[in-house]
Design a protein around this motif. Sequence first.
Motif, PDB file in Angstrom:
ATOM      1  N   THR A   1      46.026  30.741  51.750  1.00 14.95           N
ATOM      2  CA  THR A   1      45.712  31.333  52.185  1.00 14.95           C
ATOM      3  C   THR A   1      44.189  31.102  52.427  1.00 14.95           C
ATOM      4  O   THR A   1      43.323  31.361  53.006  1.00 14.95           O
ATOM      5  N   THR A   2      44.599  30.090  53.483  1.00 12.69           N
ATOM      6  CA  THR A   2      43.587  28.808  53.895  1.00 12.69           C
ATOM      7  C   THR A   2      42.766  29.377  54.533  1.00 12.69           C
ATOM      8  O   THR A   2      42.088  28.900  55.388  1.00 12.69           O
ATOM      9  N   ARG A   3      43.685  29.534  55.573  1.00 14.37           N
ATOM     10  CA  ARG A   3      43.069  30.563  56.974  1.00 14.37           C
ATOM     11  C   ARG A   3      43.523  31.458  57.362  1.00 14.37           C
ATOM     12  O   ARG A   3      44.207  32.410  56.991  1.00 14.37           O
ATOM     13  N   GLY A   4      42.248  32.294  57.897  1.00 12.92           N
ATOM     14  CA  GLY A   4      43.024  34.042  58.827  1.00 12.92           C
ATOM     15  C   GLY A   4      42.386  34.655  57.298  1.00 12.92           C
ATOM     16  O   GLY A   4      41.429  34.311  56.372  1.00 12.92           O
ATOM     17  N   MET A   5      42.977  35.695  57.706  1.00 10.92           N
ATOM     18  CA  MET A   5      41.939  37.018  56.840  1.00 10.92           C
ATOM     19  C   MET A   5      43.660  37.763  56.385  1.00 10.92           C
ATOM     20  O   MET A   5      43.854  38.424  56.348  1.00 10.92           O
ATOM     21  N   ARG A   6      44.985  37.052  56.704  1.00 13.18           N
ATOM     22  CA  ARG A   6      46.317  37.577  56.306  1.00 13.18           C
ATOM     23  C   ARG A   6      46.709  36.501  55.847  1.00 13.18           C
ATOM     24  O   ARG A   6      47.379  35.507  55.862  1.00 13.18           O
ATOM     25  N   PRO A   7      47.150  36.767  54.512  1.00 16.10           N
ATOM     26  CA  PRO A   7      48.253  35.452  53.775  1.00 16.10           C
ATOM     27  C   PRO A   7      49.155  35.161  54.560  1.00 16.10           C
ATOM     28  O   PRO A   7      49.859  36.295  54.699  1.00 16.10           O
ATOM     29  N   SER A   8      50.027  33.231  54.607  1.00 15.95           N
ATOM     30  CA  SER A   8      50.665  33.022  55.095  1.00 15.95           C
ATOM     31  C   SER A   8      51.650  32.865  53.536  1.00 15.95           C
ATOM     32  O   SER A   8      51.759  32.260  52.466  1.00 15.95           O
ATOM     33  N   PHE A   9      53.328  32.866  54.145  1.00 13.98           N
ATOM     34  CA  PHE A   9      54.149  32.358  52.958  1.00 13.98           C
ATOM     35  C   PHE A   9      55.371  32.899  53.273  1.00 13.98           C
ATOM     36  O   PHE A   9      56.438  32.069  52.794  1.00 13.98           O
ATOM     37  N   THR A  10      55.053  30.489  53.944  1.00 12.07           N
ATOM     38  CA  THR A  10      55.663  29.388  54.196  1.00 12.07           C
ATOM     39  C   THR A  10      55.754  29.147  53.451  1.00 12.07           C
ATOM     40  O   THR A  10      56.416  28.039  53.495  1.00 12.07           O
TER      41      THR A  10
END
Length: 145
Positions: free
Chosen positions: A85-94
């Motif tokens: 959740t470090t960038r942007g406004m949408r979580p990444s699940f990588t």
Amino acid sequence: MIALIQRVSHANVVVEDETTGEIGKGLLVLLAIEPNDDEKKAKRLAERVAGYRVFEDEQGKMNLNVEQAGGDILVVSQFTLAADTTRGMRPSFTSAASPEMSKGLYQFFTRELRAKGFKAPTGIFGADMKVSLLNDGPVTFQLTV
């Protein structure tokens, strides 16, 4: 591997209008698996969850673990805890493990708790679950290994 533990008065998980797991007093564990996790880490995290002292003794201090407090543990898979959740406004699940790996370690983790004498009911891996709880305190901790 991440376990978000919540001390609860009661908790349950429902899938398609059917209760798949419920406990009275105890711990609700939301469990996330990451790509570098393995059975050794799952075993260690199960030991930490079972032994973590978050229940009050007769002096009101958090000195008792869930077994000493007479509670149980409800385990729910929650891959979103591994989100970046470090960038942007949408979580990444990588940063979350694959579903196949996650399911295996989720089941292993639950078996470890059951081997320690807990009933350790669960949700259904990968299902759309509805989790209800009454957080006692509130008391919530994130444990990692």
